[in-house]
Write a protein that holds these residues in place. Structure first.
Motif, short mmCIF file in Angstrom:
data_model
loop_
_atom_site.label_atom_id
_atom_site.label_comp_id
_atom_site.label_asym_id
_atom_site.label_seq_id
_atom_site.Cartn_x
_atom_site.Cartn_y
_atom_site.Cartn_z
N ALA A 132 0.83 -1.21 0.00
CA ALA A 132 0.00 0.00 0.00
C ALA A 132 0.87 1.25 0.00
N LYS A 133 1.92 1.23 0.78
CA LYS A 133 2.86 2.36 0.83
C LYS A 133 3.50 2.59 -0.54
N MET A 134 4.00 1.52 -1.16
CA MET A 134 4.66 1.63 -2.46
C MET A 134 3.69 2.15 -3.52
N LEU A 135 2.47 1.62 -3.51
CA LEU A 135 1.48 2.02 -4.50
C LEU A 135 1.12 3.50 -4.34
N ALA A 136 0.87 3.91 -3.10
CA ALA A 136 0.51 5.31 -2.85
C ALA A 136 1.66 6.26 -3.19
N GLU A 137 2.88 5.91 -2.77
CA GLU A 137 4.02 6.78 -3.05
C GLU A 137 4.31 6.84 -4.55
N SER A 138 4.08 5.76 -5.28
CA SER A 138 4.25 5.79 -6.74
C SER A 138 3.28 6.78 -7.36
N ALA A 139 2.02 6.75 -6.92
CA ALA A 139 1.03 7.68 -7.46
C ALA A 139 1.38 9.12 -7.10
N LEU A 140 1.78 9.37 -5.87
CA LEU A 140 2.15 10.72 -5.46
C LEU A 140 3.39 11.20 -6.22
N CYS A 141 4.31 10.29 -6.49
CA CYS A 141 5.51 10.62 -7.26
C CYS A 141 5.13 11.08 -8.67
N LEU A 142 4.23 10.35 -9.32
CA LEU A 142 3.79 10.75 -10.65
C LEU A 142 3.06 12.08 -10.62
N ALA A 143 2.30 12.31 -9.55
CA ALA A 143 1.49 13.53 -9.48
C ALA A 143 2.31 14.78 -9.20
N PHE A 144 3.38 14.66 -8.40
CA PHE A 144 3.99 15.87 -7.88
C PHE A 144 5.48 16.02 -8.14
N ASP A 145 6.18 14.97 -8.58
CA ASP A 145 7.63 15.07 -8.72
C ASP A 145 8.04 15.36 -10.16
N ALA A 146 9.20 15.97 -10.31
CA ALA A 146 9.75 16.26 -11.64
C ALA A 146 10.49 15.03 -12.13
N ASN A 147 9.76 14.11 -12.73
CA ASN A 147 10.31 12.82 -13.16
C ASN A 147 10.91 12.93 -14.57
N PRO A 148 11.75 11.96 -14.95
CA PRO A 148 12.29 11.95 -16.32
C PRO A 148 11.16 11.86 -17.33
N PRO A 149 11.32 12.47 -18.50
CA PRO A 149 10.27 12.39 -19.53
C PRO A 149 10.01 10.94 -19.94
N SER A 150 8.77 10.55 -19.97
CA SER A 150 8.40 9.22 -20.44
C SER A 150 6.91 9.21 -20.75
N ALA A 151 6.48 8.25 -21.54
CA ALA A 151 5.07 8.07 -21.85
C ALA A 151 4.88 6.67 -22.38
N GLY A 152 3.64 6.19 -22.32
CA GLY A 152 3.34 4.82 -22.70
C GLY A 152 3.49 3.90 -21.50
N GLN A 153 3.58 2.60 -21.75
CA GLN A 153 3.79 1.67 -20.65
C GLN A 153 5.26 1.68 -20.26
N VAL A 154 5.55 2.05 -19.02
CA VAL A 154 6.91 2.19 -18.53
C VAL A 154 7.02 1.49 -17.18
N THR A 155 8.25 1.17 -16.77
CA THR A 155 8.47 0.52 -15.49
C THR A 155 8.59 1.57 -14.38
N PRO A 156 8.47 1.15 -13.12
CA PRO A 156 8.66 2.11 -12.03
C PRO A 156 10.01 2.81 -12.08
N ALA A 157 11.10 2.07 -12.31
CA ALA A 157 12.42 2.68 -12.36
C ALA A 157 12.54 3.63 -13.54
N GLN A 158 11.99 3.26 -14.66
CA GLN A 158 12.05 4.11 -15.85
C GLN A 158 11.24 5.39 -15.65
N ALA A 159 10.06 5.28 -15.08
CA ALA A 159 9.18 6.43 -14.94
C ALA A 159 9.60 7.38 -13.83
N MET A 160 10.13 6.82 -12.72
CA MET A 160 10.30 7.64 -11.52
C MET A 160 11.69 7.60 -10.91
#
Length: 388
Positions: free
Chosen positions: A340-368
């Motif tokens: 639950a922690k990992m899932l929630a933090e992944s969503a918050l990371c996508l919502a609020f962090d300046a992540n590397p550019p990516s789109a489409g189906q990507v892995t957690p390491a690739q996206a964040m």
């Protein structure tokens, strides 16, 4: 109120909040969400959503929709920036929400451990998501965040221009929920369909130029560094790690990853292999499979007391150009509290962090990458270099 910068009313929607892991994810968000988070819980039953909201004690919006209601899912996807899906088994219930997010350009995370589902979603929706800018990030729970981010953490400390050989060894003390059991048994019963989906993706997916990244099936035996007996694990985790290796250049020109369960004694390793074999065999016989599914109801999981006693470790041993590195990821209850922690933090990371550019189906390491790693560490999951 619609955010003029994004055109969306909500930052995040948790779909499946009335299930066991969905409820734990809702609890985590209520306790740890940043101030001002605009979020909602969604599911098919108004009364059960109200019960979740009352338990949370926060003013969270409720959205009623069935996982097969395409129009309702499209409406929800268009209202939010990030979607969390906690509705499994995903092969049965997951695709409509993935499709809605891909079309709407909405980021999506789930906790699936079903390789066939992930490959089918890539075949059906990767191109759409790449066009709309949606990031579709599967396997954001114990499958496969500790393994994917643990491999990422290790590789970043190894030479970047050499062949890297890495193995991950998992040890846990925890229990499973009904939803996890249903997903696993259904996937075991679909070996042919799994192979077909994997082959179809392999024919269509572009490989990195001049580089290789592979999941390599390991052999049982005793690990010379860790001292554990090793049992190869045929889970989604090595597939996700290898895909991160293909996407990210610092995994080197030839990256190989093997994945194991580790036990202290040979007896436990043999017992684990026998159990997996028996469950796989049972899944092939429809009456027996249906009997087993009926014995383990979905929506239920271990008690809080049992979760508090659970733990996990994943040891990584990486080798490159004569350098050997031992790292470890560790935390509490793997299947539920930490998932639950990992899932929630992944969503918050996508919502609020300046992540590397990516789109489409990507892995957690690739996206964040580094951003998710920092979030997990701040949330109490340990990533460390081990001095042997």
């Amino acid at each position: 109120m619609t955010d003029p910068a994004t055109g969306r009313e909500l930052d995040l929607v948790l779909f499946g909040a009335t299930g066991f892991t969905g409820g734990l994810t809702a609890d985590y968000l209520a306790a740890h969400a940043p101030e001002g988070l605009r979020w909602a819980i969604a599911g098919r039953n108004q009364a059960r959503l109200e019960a979740v909201r009352d338990r949370l004690g926060v003013d969270v919006e409720m959205l009623v929709a069935d996982s097969s209601d395409h129009a309702a899912l499209a409406d929800i996807a268009q209202r939010t920036r990030v979607m969390i899906s906690a509705v499994g088994p995903y092969l049965q219930h997951g695709e409509p929400l993935v499709a809605a997010c891909a079309e709407a350009g909405t980021d999506y995370v789930d906790l699936t451990g079903e390789p066939e589902f992930v490959d089918l979603m890539w075949l059906a929706h990767h191109q759409t998501a790449a066009r709309t800018g949606a990031r579709l990030v599967h396997a954001c729970g114990f499958d496969s965040v500790p393994h994917d981010l643990g491999a990422y953490f290790t590789v970043r400390r190894l030479p970047v221009d050499q062949q890297i050989t890495l193995r991950g060894v998992v040890r846990t003390a925890g229990t499973f929920s009904g939803g996890t059991f249903h997903s696993a048994l259904n996937q075991f019963s679909r070996a042919r369909q799994l192979r077909e989906a994997m082959a179809a993706r392999r024919r269509s997916e572009v490989r990195p130029a001049g580089r290789r990244s592979r999941a390599v099936a390991g052999k049982p035996g005793r690990d010379p560094v860790l001292g554990y007996w090793l049992l190869p694990l045929p889970t989604i985790d090595p597939i996700i790690v290898a895909r991160s290796g293909a996407a990210l250049p610092w995994y080197g020109p030839d990256f190989r990853y093997s994945h194991y369960a580790g036990t202290k004694t040979l007896r436990y390793a043999a017992g684990g292999a026998a159990s997996v074999g028996a469950l796989t065999a049972a899944s092939q016989v429809k009456p027996l499979r249906e009997f087993l599914l009926g014995r383990v109801p979905q929506g239920e999981g271990p008690s809080e007391k049992r979760r508090e006693q659970a733990w996990f470790t994943v040891d990584f041993v990486g080798e490159a150009d004569g350098t050997r590195l031992h790292t470890r990821v560790s935390g509490g209850d793997p299947g539920y509290t930490e998932t639950a922690k990992m899932l929630a933090e992944s969503a918050l990371c996508l919502a609020f962090d300046a992540n590397p550019p990516s789109a489409g189906q990507v892995t957690p390491a690739q996206a964040m990458g580094d951003n998710l790693l920092a979030r997990l560490q701040a949330a109490g999951i340990c990533f460390e270099v081990v001095e042997d």
